[in-house]
Design a protein around this motif. Structure first.
Motif, PDB file in Angstrom:
ATOM      1  N   UNK A  40     -36.112 -37.644  -8.675  1.00 39.32           N
ATOM      2  CA  UNK A  40     -36.506 -37.483 -10.128  1.00 39.32           C
ATOM      3  C   UNK A  40     -38.223 -37.713 -10.285  1.00 39.32           C
ATOM      4  N   UNK A  41     -38.658 -38.946  -9.811  1.00 36.88           N
ATOM      5  CA  UNK A  41     -40.209 -39.107  -9.924  1.00 36.88           C
ATOM      6  C   UNK A  41     -41.026 -37.709  -9.358  1.00 36.88           C
ATOM      7  N   UNK A  42     -40.598 -37.226  -7.976  1.00 36.30           N
ATOM      8  CA  UNK A  42     -41.308 -36.174  -7.473  1.00 36.30           C
ATOM      9  C   UNK A  42     -41.013 -34.761  -8.144  1.00 36.30           C
ATOM     10  N   UNK A 104     -40.347 -49.070  -8.947  1.00 38.97           N
ATOM     11  CA  UNK A 104     -41.457 -49.118  -7.802  1.00 38.97           C
ATOM     12  C   UNK A 104     -41.211 -47.922  -6.722  1.00 38.97           C
ATOM     13  N   UNK A 105     -39.952 -47.801  -6.298  1.00 42.26           N
ATOM     14  CA  UNK A 105     -39.842 -46.659  -5.634  1.00 42.26           C
ATOM     15  C   UNK A 105     -40.272 -45.371  -6.062  1.00 42.26           C
ATOM     16  N   UNK A 106     -40.417 -45.001  -7.352  1.00 42.99           N
ATOM     17  CA  UNK A 106     -40.720 -43.725  -8.124  1.00 42.99           C
ATOM     18  C   UNK A 106     -42.265 -44.002  -8.060  1.00 42.99           C
ATOM     19  N   UNK A 107     -42.958 -44.912  -8.439  1.00 45.96           N
ATOM     20  CA  UNK A 107     -44.378 -44.922  -8.508  1.00 45.96           C
ATOM     21  C   UNK A 107     -44.799 -44.792  -6.928  1.00 45.96           C
ATOM     22  N   UNK A 108     -44.358 -45.590  -5.903  1.00 45.58           N
ATOM     23  CA  UNK A 108     -44.646 -45.200  -4.605  1.00 45.58           C
ATOM     24  C   UNK A 108     -44.564 -43.750  -4.271  1.00 45.58           C
ATOM     25  N   UNK A 109     -43.232 -43.244  -4.535  1.00 43.25           N
ATOM     26  CA  UNK A 109     -43.057 -41.632  -4.336  1.00 43.25           C
ATOM     27  C   UNK A 109     -44.082 -40.859  -4.852  1.00 43.25           C
ATOM     28  N   UNK A 110     -44.599 -41.001  -6.227  1.00 45.73           N
ATOM     29  CA  UNK A 110     -45.743 -40.137  -6.646  1.00 45.73           C
ATOM     30  C   UNK A 110     -46.714 -40.368  -6.390  1.00 45.73           C
TER      31      UNK A 110
END
Length: 206
Positions: A40-42, A104-110
């Motif tokens: 979803x973040x990507x 946190x995973x979403x922020x890192x992925x983006x």
């Protein structure tokens, strides 16, 4: 030669059953983090760092804390309020920990996708997690009380109705989400206080 009958390896069988049971929640959590923390973040890209998304992710712990509390209270009845409080705290910690992992995973992925470090607004993040913590605590207490007063099934049904209501509210008023943490925290604290009083009556009936 006489054939030696093969006896079933019961211990080996139960070892594999136990291993599968332990792996299921691990796999489920990894799938959740992969979907909500990566996919979803990507897909959202920079829009993932929008205050609305950040606040929503910070509050997603309520979806996990309440069912975890219902499960804990359904196993046995707490003997003291301290024991009940520990169960609620563990459920809230579980929900908030999972929400933090997804965020946190979403922020890192983006950040990796964009090739530079990207961070959400810290004040929005702080307010969001404060709202999430307060909301998770209130609903975990409510879920525990529902389980003791009625049943785990009733608690799950009650939580589903609340979650549907929250989803409808998010769809209709989602743009206002970053602006309501203070009010939401106040309501959650008031609900938590009420639930503590009701829970005490179930733990220590007169």
């Amino acid at each position: 030669m006489l054939a030696v009958p093969q006896t079933p390896m019961r211990g080996f069988h139960w070892y594999h059953v136990g291993t599968e049971l332990r792996l299921r929640p691990v796999i489920l959590h990894l799938v959740l983090i992969a979907i909500f923390g990566v996919f979803i973040p990507l897909r959202k890209g920079l829009a993932f760092l929008d205050p609305i998304m950040i606040t929503a992710y910070a509050c997603v712990g309520v979806l996990f804390a309440a069912p975890a509390a219902a499960k804990a209270f359904s196993k046995k009845r707490p003997q003291t309020m301290r024991e009940a409080g520990v169960w609620v705290a563990k459920a809230v910690g579980y929900g908030e920990g999972l929400a933090l992992a997804m965020l946190l995973t979403g922020v890192v992925a983006v950040s990796v996708d964009r090739g530079r470090v990207l961070l959400p607004e810290l004040d929005v993040l702080g307010d969001g997690f404060l709202l999430g913590l307060a909301g998770s605590t209130a609903l975990a207490l409510f879920s525990g009380w529902m389980t003791l007063r009625f049943s785990a099934w009733a608690a799950r049904m009650g939580m589903r109705l609340i979650f549907i209501g929250l989803l409808i509210l998010f769809v209709l008023q989602g743009t206002r989400l970053p602006a309501i943490p203070v009010r939401g925290v106040e309501l959650s604290v008031a609900l938590s206080a009420l639930m503590i009083l009701l829970l005490r009556r179930e733990v220590h009936p007169k």
